[in-house]
Design an enzyme around this catalytic site. Structure first.
Site, PDB file in Angstrom:
ATOM      1  N   ASP A  18      21.172  20.444  19.370  1.00  0.00           N
ATOM      2  CA  ASP A  18      22.442  19.718  19.449  1.00  0.00           C
ATOM      3  C   ASP A  18      23.031  20.079  20.800  1.00  0.00           C
ATOM      4  O   ASP A  18      23.424  21.225  21.026  1.00  0.00           O
ATOM      5  CB  ASP A  18      23.332  20.189  18.289  1.00  0.00           C
ATOM      6  CG  ASP A  18      24.737  19.603  18.353  1.00  0.00           C
ATOM      7  OD1 ASP A  18      25.080  18.967  19.371  1.00  0.00           O
ATOM      8  OD2 ASP A  18      25.490  19.800  17.381  1.00  0.00           O
ATOM      9  N   TYR A 236      17.592  35.282  13.972  1.00  0.00           N
ATOM     10  CA  TYR A 236      17.691  34.149  13.062  1.00  0.00           C
ATOM     11  C   TYR A 236      19.152  33.786  12.853  1.00  0.00           C
ATOM     12  O   TYR A 236      19.988  34.628  12.589  1.00  0.00           O
ATOM     13  CB  TYR A 236      17.054  34.471  11.705  1.00  0.00           C
ATOM     14  CG  TYR A 236      17.184  33.324  10.755  1.00  0.00           C
ATOM     15  CD1 TYR A 236      16.308  32.251  10.826  1.00  0.00           C
ATOM     16  CD2 TYR A 236      18.207  33.281   9.824  1.00  0.00           C
ATOM     17  CE1 TYR A 236      16.437  31.177   9.976  1.00  0.00           C
ATOM     18  CE2 TYR A 236      18.344  32.210   8.972  1.00  0.00           C
ATOM     19  CZ  TYR A 236      17.457  31.164   9.050  1.00  0.00           C
ATOM     20  OH  TYR A 236      17.605  30.104   8.212  1.00  0.00           O
ATOM     21  N   LYS A 239      22.559  28.115   9.823  1.00  0.00           N
ATOM     22  CA  LYS A 239      22.718  26.676   9.579  1.00  0.00           C
ATOM     23  C   LYS A 239      22.168  25.898  10.758  1.00  0.00           C
ATOM     24  O   LYS A 239      22.890  25.571  11.681  1.00  0.00           O
ATOM     25  CB  LYS A 239      24.192  26.337   9.354  1.00  0.00           C
ATOM     26  CG  LYS A 239      24.933  27.346   8.503  1.00  0.00           C
ATOM     27  CD  LYS A 239      24.311  27.516   7.120  1.00  0.00           C
ATOM     28  CE  LYS A 239      24.933  28.639   6.339  1.00  0.00           C
ATOM     29  NZ  LYS A 239      24.653  29.988   6.863  1.00  0.00           N
TER      30      LYS A 239
HETATM   31  C1  F6R Z   1      28.729  20.745  13.531  1.00  0.00           C
HETATM   32  C2  F6R Z   1      29.302  20.754  12.179  1.00  0.00           C
HETATM   33  C3  F6R Z   1      30.743  20.483  12.024  1.00  0.00           C
HETATM   34  C4  F6R Z   1      31.646  21.507  12.706  1.00  0.00           C
HETATM   35  C5  F6R Z   1      33.141  21.146  12.494  1.00  0.00           C
HETATM   36  C6  F6R Z   1      34.093  22.055  13.258  1.00  0.00           C
HETATM   37  O1  F6R Z   1      27.390  20.419  13.528  1.00  0.00           O
HETATM   38  O2  F6R Z   1      28.613  20.958  11.244  1.00  0.00           O
HETATM   39  O3  F6R Z   1      31.055  20.374  10.648  1.00  0.00           O
HETATM   40  O4  F6R Z   1      31.381  22.792  12.230  1.00  0.00           O
HETATM   41  O5  F6R Z   1      33.368  19.832  12.922  1.00  0.00           O
HETATM   42  O6  F6R Z   1      33.693  22.074  14.603  1.00  0.00           O
HETATM   43  P1  F6R Z   1      34.578  22.744  15.795  1.00  0.00           P
HETATM   44  O7  F6R Z   1      34.841  24.167  15.397  1.00  0.00           O
HETATM   45  O8  F6R Z   1      33.704  22.599  16.980  1.00  0.00           O
HETATM   46  O9  F6R Z   1      35.851  21.956  15.890  1.00  0.00           O
HETATM   47 MG    MG Z   2      23.604  18.822  13.768  1.00  0.00          MG
HETATM   48 MG    MG Z   3      26.019  20.153  15.449  1.00  0.00          MG
END
Ligand code: F6R
Ligand code: MG
Ligand code: MG
Length: 380
Positions: A18, A236, A239
């Site tokens: 990502d 490791y 998620k």
């Molecule tokens: C990213 C994901 C999202 C983020 C969430 C908060 O792949 O799974 O659910 O964890 O949108 O993201 P931040 O902390 O970047 O605002």
């Molecule tokens: Mg993703």
């Molecule tokens: Mg992501």
């Protein structure tokens, strides 16, 4: 390009990261995908890889590559890294969200757990015809594949072939990884089925890494991305939005037996802030944008044939066109159930079982809250 002879073994490398997306953690910009294709075309021209397909699930870019260099090959991994770095530059220029987040520790996102691209790689001698299923998931973790792979390779109520096809009747071998202790064990199915399930049922500590055919002529049947690229100091991290490669037919589960387990929208962990359980949702690439509470966890299945180290889909010319197994209407009923189950989970809000156990939460304030209010606890 290097000449391919039938004595050569083919390696399939599926490497994902990502490196930024449009409107939060949703979808990579098309220019990022084009840039990855440009870098991999160069790699194909100079002979590092034989073929490739660039795709995505949700906010992850997935690079499917074929070559004859074996697994963990530095040139192939470097090529993937370069493609992700080139896509990162575009994401940075456009100020996309999480630009370079799986490569750069200073990327703007609260999500630091995703550090480092994930890889699933397998090497095999091509059979006369070699069907390959590419499974790609978003907003979940590698052990999410343990249950469906057990269904495919261990469960006669899914794979009737285990009962009625002489070539599958002897069962398969399972490589199980203890992801915390970095140890692995290979167990035999069906003889050690209950031991296999005792480990894999604990999706926090154990993940299924590989499945092997007991027929040495076939070799590896499936592999999951439970590891990071070797060029990144590896610890490791949970998620990881995993990928999985499964070979199929003629001594292995049929395509239909590979896909059937996904008709059950199992609860998988890693949804929303890497901290929730949700029912995963089988869909096409174009339907894989997270649209409800950053999810639900999406799953895409693509089909290719592998032929002399090259990918064959439905293309007549130009870019590859894989089969999109979850695109069709028979999966609508599964999607509906997945949404019902995921919405049911959401009704628990920040309570378990909607959220993961405390030590598994990707985001948590609990230690800080505990510390702040320590003095206000009274002895009972
Ligand atoms: C990213 C994901 C999202 C983020 C969430 C908060 O792949 O799974 O659910 O964890 O949108 O993201 P931040 O902390 O970047 O605002
Ligand atoms: Mg993703
Ligand atoms: Mg992501």
């Amino acid at each position: 390009m290097a000449h391919f002879t039938s004595a050569m073994k083919t390696t399939v490398s599926l490497i994902k990261a990502d490196v930024g997306s449009v409107a939060g953690h949703s979808k990579p910009h098309p220019k990022m995908m084009t840039e990855c294709r440009r870098v991999l075309s160069e790699g194909m021209k100079n002979g590092t890889i034989r073929d490739f397909y660039v795709t995505r699930v949700g906010d992850d870019i997935n690079l499917l590559m074929t070559h004859t260099r074996g697994e963990d090959n530095p040139d192939v991994h470097k090529l993937a890294w370069d493609a992700f770095m080139a896509a990162t530059k575009i994401a940075q220029n456009l100020h996309l969200y999480g630009a370079g987040q799986d490569l750069l520790s200073e990327a703007f996102s609260g999500n630091v757990r995703g550090m480092g691209p994930g890889a699933a790689e397998m090497t095999f001698e091509e059979r006369k015809s070699e069907p390959l299923i590419v499974l790609m998931a978003d907003k979940t973790e590698p052990s999410a594949f343990s249950l469906p792979l057990c269904r495919m390779f261990l469960d006669p109520f899914t794979t009737t072939g285990l009962v009625i096809d002489e070539r599958l009747h002897g069962g398969f071998q399972f490589e199980i990884v203890n992801v915390f202790e970095k140890k692995r064990i290979i167990l035999n199915g069906p003889e050690e089925m209950y031991d296999i399930l005792a480990f894999l049922g604990d999706t926090i500590h154990y993940a299924l890494k590989r499945v092997f055919s007991k027929d040495a002529g076939i070799g590896t049947a499936a592999v999951v991305s439970t590891e990071k690229l070797s060029l990144i100091a590896g610890k490791y991290v949970g998620k990881d939005d995993p990928v999985c490669l499964v070979r199929s037919q003629a001594g292995l589960p049929a395509v239909g037996e590979v896909l059937q387990p996904f008709a059950f929208p199992a609860y998988v962990s890693g949804w929303m802030r890497g901290s929730h359980y949700g029912a995963w949702y089988p869909c096409s690439v174009s339907d894989s944008d997270p649209t409800y509470h950053d999810g639900p966890p999406r799953l895409v299945a693509l089909g290719f044939q592998v032929n002399d180290g090259r990918l064959v889909g439905l293309e007549e010319s130009g870019e590859h066109i894989p089969i999109e197994y979850f695109e069709g209407s028979c999966w609508d009923t599964v999607r509906e159930e997945a949404m019902k189950q995921s919405m049911h989970m959401r009704r628990h809000g920040p309570f378990m079982p909607a959220i993961l156990p405390p030590e598994e939460m990707e985001y948590t304030t609990l230690p800080a809250v505990r510390k702040k209010l320590e003095g206000r606890f009274e002895k009972l």
